[in-house]
Motif scaffolding. Structure first.
Motif, short mmCIF file in Angstrom:
data_model
loop_
_atom_site.label_atom_id
_atom_site.label_comp_id
_atom_site.label_asym_id
_atom_site.label_seq_id
_atom_site.Cartn_x
_atom_site.Cartn_y
_atom_site.Cartn_z
N ASN A 117 43.31 42.50 30.88
CA ASN A 117 42.13 42.84 31.66
C ASN A 117 42.48 42.76 33.14
O ASN A 117 43.57 42.33 33.52
CB ASN A 117 40.96 41.91 31.33
CG ASN A 117 41.38 40.44 31.34
OD1 ASN A 117 41.96 39.96 32.32
ND2 ASN A 117 41.10 39.74 30.24
N VAL A 118 41.52 43.16 33.98
CA VAL A 118 41.74 43.14 35.42
C VAL A 118 41.90 41.71 35.92
O VAL A 118 42.70 41.44 36.83
CB VAL A 118 40.58 43.84 36.15
CG1 VAL A 118 40.70 43.66 37.66
CG2 VAL A 118 40.57 45.33 35.82
N SER A 119 41.18 40.79 35.32
CA SER A 119 41.27 39.39 35.76
C SER A 119 42.70 38.87 35.64
O SER A 119 43.18 38.13 36.52
CB SER A 119 40.32 38.53 34.92
OG SER A 119 40.42 37.17 35.29
N PHE B 196 38.63 46.63 31.54
CA PHE B 196 39.07 47.11 32.85
C PHE B 196 37.91 47.72 33.65
O PHE B 196 38.12 48.58 34.50
CB PHE B 196 40.20 48.12 32.70
CG PHE B 196 41.53 47.48 32.40
CD1 PHE B 196 42.44 47.22 33.41
CD2 PHE B 196 41.86 47.10 31.10
CE1 PHE B 196 43.66 46.60 33.13
CE2 PHE B 196 43.07 46.49 30.81
CZ PHE B 196 43.97 46.24 31.83
N ALA B 197 36.71 47.23 33.37
CA ALA B 197 35.55 47.75 34.09
C ALA B 197 35.65 47.52 35.59
O ALA B 197 35.09 48.28 36.39
CB ALA B 197 34.27 47.09 33.54
N ASP B 198 36.39 46.49 35.98
CA ASP B 198 36.50 46.12 37.40
C ASP B 198 37.66 46.84 38.09
O ASP B 198 37.99 46.54 39.23
CB ASP B 198 36.70 44.60 37.51
CG ASP B 198 36.41 44.08 38.91
OD1 ASP B 198 35.57 44.69 39.61
OD2 ASP B 198 37.04 43.09 39.31
N LEU B 199 38.31 47.79 37.40
CA LEU B 199 39.48 48.45 37.98
C LEU B 199 39.17 49.18 39.30
O LEU B 199 39.96 49.07 40.25
CB LEU B 199 40.09 49.43 36.97
CG LEU B 199 41.41 50.09 37.37
CD1 LEU B 199 42.51 49.04 37.57
CD2 LEU B 199 41.85 51.11 36.30
N PRO B 200 38.07 49.93 39.40
CA PRO B 200 37.78 50.58 40.69
C PRO B 200 37.67 49.58 41.85
O PRO B 200 38.20 49.83 42.94
CB PRO B 200 36.45 51.30 40.44
CG PRO B 200 36.44 51.55 38.97
CD PRO B 200 37.10 50.34 38.37
N GLN B 201 36.99 48.44 41.62
CA GLN B 201 36.87 47.45 42.68
C GLN B 201 38.19 46.78 42.97
O GLN B 201 38.51 46.46 44.13
CB GLN B 201 35.83 46.40 42.29
CG GLN B 201 35.53 45.38 43.39
CD GLN B 201 35.01 46.03 44.65
OE1 GLN B 201 34.10 46.86 44.61
NE2 GLN B 201 35.59 45.68 45.80
N PHE B 202 38.98 46.57 41.92
CA PHE B 202 40.30 45.97 42.11
C PHE B 202 41.17 46.83 43.01
O PHE B 202 41.89 46.32 43.89
CB PHE B 202 40.98 45.76 40.76
CG PHE B 202 42.38 45.22 40.85
CD1 PHE B 202 42.64 43.97 41.38
CD2 PHE B 202 43.47 45.99 40.40
CE1 PHE B 202 43.93 43.47 41.47
CE2 PHE B 202 44.76 45.50 40.49
CZ PHE B 202 44.99 44.24 41.02
N ALA B 203 41.12 48.15 42.81
CA ALA B 203 41.89 49.06 43.66
C ALA B 203 41.47 48.92 45.12
O ALA B 203 42.32 48.87 46.03
CB ALA B 203 41.72 50.50 43.18
N LYS B 204 40.16 48.83 45.35
CA LYS B 204 39.67 48.66 46.72
C LYS B 204 40.12 47.32 47.29
O LYS B 204 40.51 47.23 48.47
CB LYS B 204 38.14 48.76 46.74
CG LYS B 204 37.58 50.12 46.36
CD LYS B 204 36.05 50.10 46.39
CE LYS B 204 35.45 51.40 45.87
NZ LYS B 204 35.75 52.54 46.76
#
Length: 714
Positions: A60-62, A101-109
């Motif tokens: 996951n993103v975490s 990976f729901a947080d992937l867009p925010q992770f990229a930012k």
């Protein structure tokens, strides 16, 4: 003069052979001549020369955030975080898992805004045939690899998918649950590539990635077999195997009159279609058989993705391709494939990077620490040390293995931090090498025989290499070693750039060099060289704001008591898309020259090209090895005007290292084109012989008057 005859025998079953002769005479000139034919390599963005981290198996993103934080806390420079196919929704391109990976867009930012880092994502060519991107492809009249005739289409499989029910698209099976199709990147019309570019743009609107990793593009396919075969590799009924014709005239493409070496490798049941598509497949809008053109698939995808990443991001970006072909280097970099965590794989990666530079793909590297099998602390440490000297520097491993990011072991973290800091300090030199290769052709990482072809001994050396002509690296490639045997060509003088004897002359010929775990591996500066460098930081974005530095290795006693050195720097914004003619790009270029005698030293910077709206950090540190005289700091002038360097500058008469440091020493933005720094010397000091690694340093330099070597590539 002894003559050597070379004979090459080809056994073919068709086609034609074109032979090109590149006369050289030097190996480096051979590569440049080859690149006149295939094109010069791509200029990577500056951030792509930073350290990169990945693994197959992030849940996951975490979990990815955690590793980025651990790297930062450990002080290990890192510029790029990857995600393998784990982020995809059911392994479908241009999607992401909305749960883990729901947080992937925010992770990229966050990578961009909070860490000054970049994100590279994987994209496979296999497109699942039952979702939105395929629907858009059909509507755009994009093409896919297909059967040459309708009677060959397995309608029982084709009829499962309404979108492609009445087509001749050849269906394979890769990571997605359902069958997949392979884009026709050789489409004679721009429709397929335009669709591919549009998909990148649409997905970038969701996730702001910076680079593309294109894998499985040989093309690779799971479960290919011959029709009527009794064996099957199907995991379930959702994606039937691809079956190729086994009898009759249609079987000739996969069963040619002579088996290939690859087929022999896989045994009696190995055929051309194994792990890929049927050779009877056609692309180029039904113009080319895969049998004749399959090796172009990775190249063609690289060409399309090169355009896609730039259109999507509006910046230079980078693509990394597994499959390559001559001229792939114009569009993409390369990693050396799925290796294994073994010492022999570490050794072969040293050779692989040199070979791909010769092939015209200098942006290349291996999976540091090994992809398959569990690595060991020592192997990972040594691989991190060596991999810091490959242009594409990425640690990556398989999901079935234990995590191997550098923070797993305290020793590896320390070694990676030291190696990466050295790398980041010398990135202006590495970037300049890439810039020159893109402008004029040539290599970045090169074998020793490229620089010393007249030295017979270097032709035996595979496990040392050079950055350009001026930096020589000797990695540790065996277990249970705290020293390494190396060879320094005798037609040059060398200064140590690493922990042992830093700044001191090293012995020519064969020597054993100290290489403990907590040291940088042996690195040497060639006398007569000036390397641009910069104070390092956690990322390249931050490092580019720091002061410029210079390191000079003097070539002493070159006629009339002169000591000289030369170098250059190429510098742009590191991220904008350059024009097709790179020479018209907005960049600065400088030539450095240094000349010292017992009376004074003169350092001249000449700007040969000026960029607009591109301010430069000040040059505030000049470090000089082999300086034989005592300088008088009070006499320093810049362009004839007195300049104060007395506070921070130092000179050590024993080590003969002169360090000139001053805030704002040379302002490269002052509008001039030449800066002349002059420093007077006091009376010459008595020189002594220094030792390093048990050998005495050379006090003479043999000038190689000339050589001629015939080197050709067919």
């Amino acid at each position: 003069m002894e003559k050597h005859m070379v004979a090459i025998t080809y056994r073919t079953i068709g086609g034609q052979i074109e032979v090109f002769f590149f006369p050289g005479p030097t190996p480096e000139e051979v590569v440049k001549q080859y690149q006149q034919l295939i094109g010069t390599p791509i200029l990577p963005p500056y951030w792509a020369l930073g350290f990169q981290l990945c693994r197959y198996g992030y849940r996951n993103v975490s979990e990815i955030r955690d590793v980025v934080e651990r790297m930062k806390s450990a002080g290990i420079p890192q510029d790029v975080q990857f995600s393998d196919i784990d982020y995809l929704n059911q392994y479908e391109d241009f999607s992401y898992n909305n749960d883990s990976f729901a947080d992937l867009p925010q992770f990229a930012k966050d990578l961009h805004n909070n860490y000054s880092m970049h994100l590279t994502l994987i994209f496979d060519p296999a497109i699942e045939v039952d979702y939105a991107p395929m629907n858009r492809a059909i509507n755009a009249d994009a093409k896919f690899i297909q059967w040459p005739r309708a009677d060959l289409v397995p309608t029982d499989t084709q009829n499962r998918y309404p979108l492609i029910k009445n087509t001749s698209i050849m269906l394979g099976k890769v990571w997605p649950v359902r069958n997949v199709a392979f884009p026709d990147f050789l489409d004679t019309e721009p429709k397929t590539n335009n669709w591919w570019i549009n998909e990148f743009m649409l997905f970038h609107n969701q996730v702001e990635f910076d680079g593309a990793w294109i894998d499985m593009n040989e093309p690779s396919n799971f479960g290919t077999k011959f029709r009527n075969s009794t064996t099957s590799t199907e995991k379930d009924d959702n994606a039937p195997d691809l079956e190729c014709p086994k009898v009759g005239n249609d079987s000739k493409w996969d069963l040619p009159p002579y088996e290939t070496q690859a087929s022999f490798f896989y045994g009696n049941d190995g055929h051309l279609e194994g792990k890929t598509l049927c050779m009877i497949g056609k692309w180029g809008r039904n113009k080319y058989y895969l049998y004749d053109s399959k090796s172009l698939y990775g190249w063609a995808e690289s060409f399309a993705t090169h355009k896609a990443i730039r259109n999507a991001t509006g910046k230079r970006g980078i693509s990394i391709s597994r499959s390559t072909f001559p001229s792939s280097g114009k569009y993409a970099g390369h990693w050396l494939g799925d290796n294994t965590a073994r010492w022999e794989d570490l050794r072969s990666s040293v050779i692989g990077a040199q070979e791909f530079n010769i092939f015209g793909i200098p942006y290349v590297g291996s999976d540091i620490c090994g992809f398959g099998q569990n690595t060991t602390e020592e192997l990972c440490l040594r691989w991190q040390q060596m991999g810091a000297f490959h242009s594409f520097s990425r640690n990556h491993n398989d999901k079935n293995m234990a995590p191997q990011d550098p923070t797993r072991w305290t020793t590896v973290a320390a070694a990676a931090r030291k190696a990466n800091l050295f790398r980041y300090r010398h990135l202006p030199y590495l970037y300049s090498l890439h810039f020159k290769a893109s402008l004029f052709g040539g290599t970045v990482v090169r074998p020793l025989f490229f620089e010393f072809p007249a030295d017979d001994f270097v032709h035996q050396i595979s496990y040392q290499f050079l950055w350009g002509s001026s930096m020589l690296i000797i990695p540790v490639l065996e277990s249970n070693k705290t020293t390494v045997d190396g060879y320094l060509p005798s037609t040059a003088t060398w200064y140590s750039l690493y922990d042992a004897g830093y700044g001191q002359k090293a012995p020519n010929g064969n020597s054993t060099f100290s290489a403990p775990w907590d040291s940088l591996i042996p690195v040497f500066l060639r006398a007569g060289s000036i390397l641009p460098r910069q104070t390092p930081a956690q990322t390249t974005v931050l490092a580019r704001k720091n002061r410029f530095e210079i390191v000079i290795g003097l070539l002493n006693d070159v006629g009339n008591g002169h000591s000289i050195a030369n170098g250059e720097l190429y510098w742009d914004d590191g991220d904008s898309i350059p024009p097709a003619d790179l020479s018209t790009h907005n960049f600065h270029s400088f030539i450095f020259s240094f000349d010292a005698t017992s009376q004074n030293a003169t350092f001249i910077i000449t700007k040969t090209k000026t960029a607009t709206n591109l301010p430069l950090p000040a040059l505030e540190n000049i470090e000089i090895f082999g300086y034989q005289w005592t300088p008088d700091f009070s006499t320093a002038t810049l362009n004839g005007n007195s300049t104060d360097i007395t506070t921070l500058s130092t000179y050590n008469s024993t080590s003969q290292i002169l360090n000139i440091t001053a805030s704002g020493l040379i302002n490269l933005n002052n509008g001039g084109s030449t800066w002349t720094f002059v420093l007077a010397n006091n009376l010459p000091i008595q020189t002594t012989t220094h030792t390093n690694g048990g050998g005495s340093a050379e006090k003479t330099f043999t000038i190689l008057l000339g050589f001629f070597i015939l080197f050709f590539v067919i």
